[in-house]
Design an enzyme around this catalytic site. Structure first.
Site, PDB file in Angstrom:
ATOM      1  N   GLY A 155       0.864  -1.366  -0.133  1.00 15.21           N
ATOM      2  CA  GLY A 155      -0.006   0.023   0.044  1.00 15.21           C
ATOM      3  C   GLY A 155       0.713   1.268  -0.044  1.00 15.21           C
ATOM      4  O   GLY A 155       0.429   2.338   0.163  1.00 15.21           O
ATOM      5  N   GLY A 156       2.058   1.333  -0.520  1.00 14.25           N
ATOM      6  CA  GLY A 156       2.934   2.321  -0.441  1.00 14.25           C
ATOM      7  C   GLY A 156       2.409   3.414  -1.846  1.00 14.25           C
ATOM      8  O   GLY A 156       1.744   3.018  -2.587  1.00 14.25           O
TER       9      GLY A 156
ATOM     10  N   ASN B 245       5.310  -3.707  -7.911  1.00 14.33           N
ATOM     11  CA  ASN B 245       5.525  -4.615  -7.014  1.00 14.33           C
ATOM     12  C   ASN B 245       5.859  -6.164  -7.337  1.00 14.33           C
ATOM     13  O   ASN B 245       6.855  -6.646  -6.981  1.00 14.33           O
ATOM     14  CB  ASN B 245       4.282  -5.094  -5.860  1.00 14.33           C
ATOM     15  CG  ASN B 245       4.445  -3.961  -4.775  1.00 14.33           C
ATOM     16  OD1 ASN B 245       3.713  -4.409  -3.726  1.00 14.33           O
ATOM     17  ND2 ASN B 245       5.057  -2.912  -5.017  1.00 14.33           N
TER      18      ASN B 245
ATOM     19  N   ASN C 150       1.379  -8.885  -0.442  1.00 18.09           N
ATOM     20  CA  ASN C 150       2.745  -8.238   0.377  1.00 18.09           C
ATOM     21  C   ASN C 150       1.959  -6.819   1.029  1.00 18.09           C
ATOM     22  O   ASN C 150       1.313  -6.136   0.576  1.00 18.09           O
ATOM     23  CB  ASN C 150       3.401  -7.541  -0.876  1.00 18.09           C
ATOM     24  CG  ASN C 150       4.649  -6.852   0.189  1.00 18.09           C
ATOM     25  OD1 ASN C 150       4.953  -5.607  -0.494  1.00 18.09           O
ATOM     26  ND2 ASN C 150       5.177  -7.086   1.025  1.00 18.09           N
TER      27      ASN C 150
ATOM     28  N   HIS D 159      11.281  -5.060   3.289  1.00 13.65           N
ATOM     29  CA  HIS D 159       9.980  -5.346   3.097  1.00 13.65           C
ATOM     30  C   HIS D 159       9.314  -5.873   1.811  1.00 13.65           C
ATOM     31  O   HIS D 159       8.400  -6.177   1.770  1.00 13.65           O
ATOM     32  CB  HIS D 159       9.081  -3.916   3.433  1.00 13.65           C
ATOM     33  CG  HIS D 159       7.618  -4.122   3.582  1.00 13.65           C
ATOM     34  ND1 HIS D 159       7.304  -4.969   4.607  1.00 13.65           N
ATOM     35  CD2 HIS D 159       6.568  -3.581   2.976  1.00 13.65           C
ATOM     36  CE1 HIS D 159       5.920  -4.686   4.616  1.00 13.65           C
ATOM     37  NE2 HIS D 159       5.457  -3.902   3.820  1.00 13.65           N
ATOM     38  N   TRP D 160      10.358  -5.995   0.942  1.00 17.70           N
ATOM     39  CA  TRP D 160      10.260  -6.247  -0.538  1.00 17.70           C
ATOM     40  C   TRP D 160      10.926  -7.500  -0.781  1.00 17.70           C
ATOM     41  O   TRP D 160      11.821  -7.613  -1.603  1.00 17.70           O
ATOM     42  CB  TRP D 160      10.554  -5.314  -1.545  1.00 17.70           C
ATOM     43  CG  TRP D 160       9.513  -4.114  -1.661  1.00 17.70           C
ATOM     44  CD1 TRP D 160       8.197  -3.905  -0.956  1.00 17.70           C
ATOM     45  CD2 TRP D 160       9.600  -2.645  -2.095  1.00 17.70           C
ATOM     46  NE1 TRP D 160       7.602  -2.677  -1.233  1.00 17.70           N
ATOM     47  CE2 TRP D 160       8.627  -2.154  -1.935  1.00 17.70           C
ATOM     48  CE3 TRP D 160      10.907  -2.347  -2.924  1.00 17.70           C
ATOM     49  CZ2 TRP D 160       8.773  -0.587  -2.583  1.00 17.70           C
ATOM     50  CZ3 TRP D 160      10.684  -1.025  -3.520  1.00 17.70           C
ATOM     51  CH2 TRP D 160       9.489  -0.298  -3.309  1.00 17.70           C
TER      52      TRP D 160
END
Length: 269
Positions: free
Chosen positions: A24-25, A33, A92, A248-249
């Site tokens: 959700g960035g 993503n 994610n 986070h990725w």
């Protein structure tokens, strides 16, 4: 509320469907993503890489109910329209939370879940709230500048070389559009509204009956690793994989390892 979801499709010759749900960035989308991962997963699954509500080319409503519930309902409508009875889901962050809510609300429609630092399911045991990532996200929402989005993107990853000028410009261009900013505000508001408890997914984690693979980066500064502990304890059929040297990725920083891990989990007997 009817919401149109945009999606990318690949691997249509396979019988099993895998839905990919991004984080959700600001400026995020299915392709930003998972663009590199899609061809790999398409070798084993019919892949639907979905732009969540408020992102990419999907509708961007300025008002809605609790986001996870809202997005899960929109996903169900999409699967209904495509005639997909059941799908595995890989999500994610915000997409992970949406996957969990979908599995809770529509249990027979959800296959196995791969959850990467999922929002709502992680409950920080040691790390403070709000986390560094959430603070950077809030800073961008209040002051949507290129500098702010670069600061946010840089805490997404352990490997800083992944944050290129091209990525920053691409994400900023998408995030700064008026409809995107309104959608971001609606998302944030939904987590503080009257039905906010629907976003506290850790409270319902024990209800999940699917096999669940939790994936975390040891250096995750958005949903820190200690947030996995309660979910791991409560979900009956959960397992946890932790990547060192990873933020986070995981799908990008540990590309080959992550793809093998996910495909093996989703296809093993």
């Amino acid at each position: 509320m009817n919401v149109r979801l945009h999606y990318h499709e690949a691997g249509t010759d396979h019988t099993e469907t895998l839905v990919l749900l991004h984080g959700g960035g600001p400026g995020a989308s299915a392709m930003s993503n998972f663009g590199r991962n899609i061809p790999v997963f398409a070798k084993s699954f019919r892949v639907l890489a979905v732009d969540l509500p408020g992102y990419g080319q999907s509708d961007k409503p300025a008002e809605h109910d609790q986001y996870f519930t809202f997005a899960a309902r929109a996903l169900k409508d999409l699967l209904d329209s495509l005639g997909v009875e059941r799908a595995h889901i890989l999500g994610n962050s915000l997409g992970g939370g949406t996957a969990v809510r979908f599995a809770l609300d529509h249990g027979k429609r959800a296959g196995r879940l791969v959850l990467m630092g999922p929002g709502g399911l992680s409950l920080n045991v040691f790390s403070p709230d709000p986390t560094e990532g959430v603070r950077k996200l809030s800073a961008f929402a209040k002051d949507p500048t290129r500098e702010r989005i670069e600061e946010f993107l840089r805490i997404m990853v352990f490997d800083q070389s992944l944050v290129t000028d091209e990525l920053i410009d691409e994400r900023f261009e998408a995030a700064r559009q008026p409809e995107s900013l309104r959608a971001m505000a609606a998302l944030g508001k939904s987590f503080a509204g009257p039905d906010f408890e629907q976003g506290m997914l850790w409270r319902e984690a024990y209800k999940l009956r699917q096999r669940v693979l939790l994936v975390w980066g040891r250096e995750d500064r958005v949903n820190p690793l200690d947030g996995a502990l309660l979910a791991l304890k409560l979900i009956p059929r959960a397992q946890l994989h932790v990547f060192g040297g990873c933020g986070h990725w995981a799908q990008l920083e540990k590309f080959d390892e992550f793809n093998r891990l996910a495909v093996d989990f989703l296809t093993e007997a």
